[in-house]
Design a protein around this motif. Structure first.
Motif, short mmCIF file in Angstrom:
data_model
loop_
_atom_site.label_atom_id
_atom_site.label_comp_id
_atom_site.label_asym_id
_atom_site.label_seq_id
_atom_site.Cartn_x
_atom_site.Cartn_y
_atom_site.Cartn_z
N LEU A 232 0.83 -1.21 0.00
CA LEU A 232 0.00 0.00 0.00
C LEU A 232 0.86 1.26 0.00
O LEU A 232 1.92 1.30 0.62
N ASN A 233 0.37 2.27 -0.66
CA ASN A 233 1.04 3.57 -0.70
C ASN A 233 0.31 4.52 0.25
O ASN A 233 -0.76 5.05 -0.07
N GLU A 234 0.89 4.70 1.45
CA GLU A 234 0.26 5.53 2.48
C GLU A 234 -1.18 5.10 2.71
O GLU A 234 -2.12 5.91 2.73
N GLY A 235 -1.38 3.80 2.85
CA GLY A 235 -2.73 3.25 2.99
C GLY A 235 -3.34 3.53 4.35
O GLY A 235 -2.65 3.71 5.35
N ILE A 236 -4.67 3.55 4.36
CA ILE A 236 -5.40 3.71 5.61
C ILE A 236 -5.99 2.35 6.00
O ILE A 236 -6.03 1.42 5.18
N ASP A 237 -6.45 2.22 7.24
CA ASP A 237 -7.10 0.99 7.68
C ASP A 237 -8.55 1.29 8.01
O ASP A 237 -8.88 2.34 8.56
N ILE A 238 -9.42 0.35 7.69
CA ILE A 238 -10.86 0.52 7.90
C ILE A 238 -11.42 -0.75 8.54
O ILE A 238 -11.14 -1.86 8.07
N GLY A 239 -12.19 -0.58 9.62
CA GLY A 239 -12.88 -1.71 10.23
C GLY A 239 -12.12 -2.46 11.30
O GLY A 239 -12.62 -3.44 11.85
N PHE A 240 -10.91 -2.02 11.63
CA PHE A 240 -10.11 -2.72 12.64
C PHE A 240 -10.33 -2.10 14.01
O PHE A 240 -10.65 -0.91 14.13
N ASN A 241 -10.14 -2.91 15.07
CA ASN A 241 -10.27 -2.37 16.43
C ASN A 241 -8.98 -1.63 16.81
O ASN A 241 -8.01 -1.61 16.07
N ASP A 242 -9.01 -1.01 18.00
CA ASP A 242 -7.90 -0.15 18.42
C ASP A 242 -6.57 -0.91 18.48
O ASP A 242 -5.53 -0.39 18.06
N LYS A 243 -6.62 -2.12 19.01
CA LYS A 243 -5.38 -2.90 19.16
C LYS A 243 -4.80 -3.24 17.79
O LYS A 243 -3.59 -3.16 17.57
N GLU A 244 -5.67 -3.62 16.84
CA GLU A 244 -5.22 -3.96 15.49
C GLU A 244 -4.68 -2.72 14.77
O GLU A 244 -3.71 -2.79 14.01
N LYS A 245 -5.29 -1.56 15.03
CA LYS A 245 -4.81 -0.33 14.40
C LYS A 245 -3.40 0.00 14.85
O LYS A 245 -2.58 0.50 14.08
N MET A 246 -3.10 -0.26 16.13
CA MET A 246 -1.75 0.01 16.63
C MET A 246 -0.73 -0.89 15.93
O MET A 246 0.40 -0.48 15.67
N LEU A 247 -1.15 -2.13 15.60
CA LEU A 247 -0.24 -3.03 14.90
C LEU A 247 -0.03 -2.58 13.45
O LEU A 247 1.07 -2.68 12.90
N LEU A 248 -1.12 -2.09 12.83
CA LEU A 248 -1.05 -1.70 11.43
C LEU A 248 -0.28 -0.41 11.21
O LEU A 248 0.48 -0.27 10.27
N ASN A 249 -0.51 0.56 12.10
CA ASN A 249 0.08 1.88 11.90
C ASN A 249 1.44 1.96 12.56
O ASN A 249 1.55 1.80 13.77
N LYS A 250 2.46 2.22 11.79
CA LYS A 250 3.78 2.39 12.37
C LYS A 250 3.79 3.66 13.21
O LYS A 250 3.29 4.69 12.76
N PRO A 251 4.33 3.60 14.41
CA PRO A 251 4.35 4.81 15.23
C PRO A 251 5.17 5.91 14.58
O PRO A 251 6.21 5.63 13.97
N PRO A 252 4.72 7.15 14.68
CA PRO A 252 5.46 8.25 14.04
C PRO A 252 6.76 8.54 14.75
O PRO A 252 6.93 8.22 15.94
N GLU A 253 7.69 9.13 14.04
CA GLU A 253 8.92 9.58 14.66
C GLU A 253 8.63 10.79 15.54
O GLU A 253 7.79 11.62 15.20
N VAL A 254 9.30 10.87 16.66
CA VAL A 254 9.10 11.99 17.57
C VAL A 254 9.86 13.20 17.04
O VAL A 254 11.08 13.15 16.87
N THR A 255 9.13 14.28 16.76
CA THR A 255 9.77 15.47 16.20
C THR A 255 10.68 16.14 17.20
O THR A 255 10.41 16.18 18.40
#
Length: 451
Positions: free
Chosen positions: A198-221
């Protein structure tokens, strides 16, 4: 929500009526707006009519909106023949008024039929990964015009060992395209494939725990100010309120570890005339949406969040985040920093009690840089001094009471004197003399010795 309320062409709306699609399902309401905007997405969905509509409706709407359609523009990969044929029927029904053609390359079709289907170059091809990959290899076929790609039921594709076939097909798609992945579960392999595909893909229909697995945590500015305050024992709320009083009046999110924590802070803030609202996992969707809107609209200054991840909050522009309870997970800390605007005046502050010190030390290691220790607010320092004075006064009072007690008299006397033995049991003792005693020289000698 009805399909007529969406910006679909008359041809597609007529097709929807033909196949008895009248109202959007919950999944379609979630997914269709993002898909119609052209976003890549991974979508959690079970097999069925609702899922199939999620990707066929946008595909046909996209084709119908074009003035000229050149070659195959939509490619749909699904693991088994029955599903491929159902999707083909749906595409033909929905696309009838738009004159959209579809071909199915599945396990039930012959190699000759598969070659003829590709040679005809319909706008939509639905295929099973195995036979489609083999046919593409034989014909050395390349997709040059595909702009919409669907990978359906990825978990089933993986369980049937067809993922390599899918990857072989993707290598033959040379054009820029929107990619959608549908799956009914999330595994490490699916997550890894989605990240690569995916190119900057979003997630749809997942619960909070699954979203944390899918989304890489952002770098701390680096622009963000990171700080923590060591909180004296039993002075966490006092420290929080003193810190708030000394801070600018910008909107602020305060994270706690529990619903109980948010309820307690809400009462304290309201008592001191601060405008606040709270979010936690026990709220209904309606109440959560309303409270969140109250904060984003600027009606309240403080948003108290208990037992929820920062990934559930669609905010990126607050000036301050306070960790009333230090997160144990470094990724959660990163997600919280992502809520804050990229501004030098923005900050995240953690209140570190005695039991939290190991957590903040672990966070420092994982984050790669150390948050700055901040001074205790003056009001807290003053209360600490008062507490010490009270303790000192109490101690003096207790010591004074101890000194005023009368000393116990020492009743011991003649400490150097040997104990006097009793003679009661000796013959001729206090009970009286007898003739034998008088005659016994040993007894008389002992009596004289101890007298």
């Amino acid at each position: 929500m009805k399909f007529e309320e969406m910006s679909l062409s008359p041809n597609i709306l007529s097709g929807l009526r033909d196949v008895n699609y009248t109202e959007l399902t919950e999944l379609q309401e979630q997914a269709l707006p993002a898909i119609l905007e052209g976003q890549d997405a991974i979508i959690k969905a079970s097999p069925g009519k609702s899922k199939n509509g999620c990707f066929t409706i946008p595909a046909l709407a996209k084709i119908d909106a074009k003035e000229n359609v050149e070659g195959i523009t939509t490619l749909i990969l699904t693991p088994n023949s029955a599903e491929a044929q159902q999707i083909e029927d749906l595409v033909r029904g929905l696309g009838y008024h738009a004159q959209i053609e579809c071909a199915c390359i599945d396990l039930d079709s012959s190699k000759e039929e598969q070659r003829e289907a590709l040679a005809a170059e319909p706008q939509v091809v639905v295929g099973n990964p195995g036979p489609l990959a083999d046919t593409l290899q034989e014909l050395r076929y390349i997709f040059r015009h595909v702009d919409y790609l669907v990978i359906d039921d990825l978990s089933k594709i993986i369980s049937l060992n067809l993922l390599q076939k899918v990857q072989d097909i993707l290598k033959r798609v040379l054009s820029d395209h929107q990619t959608l992945i549908f799956t009914d579960e999330l595994t490490d392999e699916i997550q890894e494939f989605a990240e690569d595909t995916l190119n900057e893909g979003i997630d749809i229909g997942f619960n909070d725990k699954e979203k944390m697995l899918l989304n890489k945590p952002p770098e701390v500015t680096q622009n963000l100010s990171h700080g923590y305050i060591y909180v004296p024992n039993r002075m966490k709320i006092t420290t929080l309120m003193a810190h708030i009083e000394n801070s600018p009046k910008d909107q602020c999110i305060i994270f706690t570890a529990s619903k109980r924590g948010t309820d307690r802070l809400y009462k304290i803030l309201r008592k001191r005339n601060y405008k606040a609202t709270s979010l936690h996992s026990k709220l209904s969707d309606e109440k959560r949406s309303q409270r969140f809107a109250n904060f984003t609209n600027g009606d309240v200054q403080f948003l108290l969040v208990g037992d929820l991840s920062a990934t559930t909050l669609n905010i990126t522009d607050v000036k301050k985040v306070i960790n009333y309870d230090v997160p144990k997970d470094a990724d959660e800390y990163r997600y919280r920093t992502n809520l804050i605007s990229d501004d030098k005046s923005s900050s995240i502050v953690s209140l570190v009690s005695k039991q939290d010190r190991s957590d903040i030390n672990e966070l420092e290691k994982k984050l790669g840089h150390s948050p700055k220790e901040l001074d205790l607010p003056e009001k807290v320092k003053q209360k600490l001094k008062e507490r010490k004075k009270q303790k000192s006064a109490q101690k003096k009072k207790q010591n004074g009471k101890k000194k005023s007690r009368p000393k116990k008299k020492n009743k011991k006397s003649n400490e150097m004197e040997l104990p006097r033995p009793s003679y009661d049991k000796l013959s001729g003792g206090k009970a009286g003399k007898n003739k034998k005693d008088e005659k016994s020289g040993v007894i008389n000698m002992l009596k004289n010795l101890f007298s």
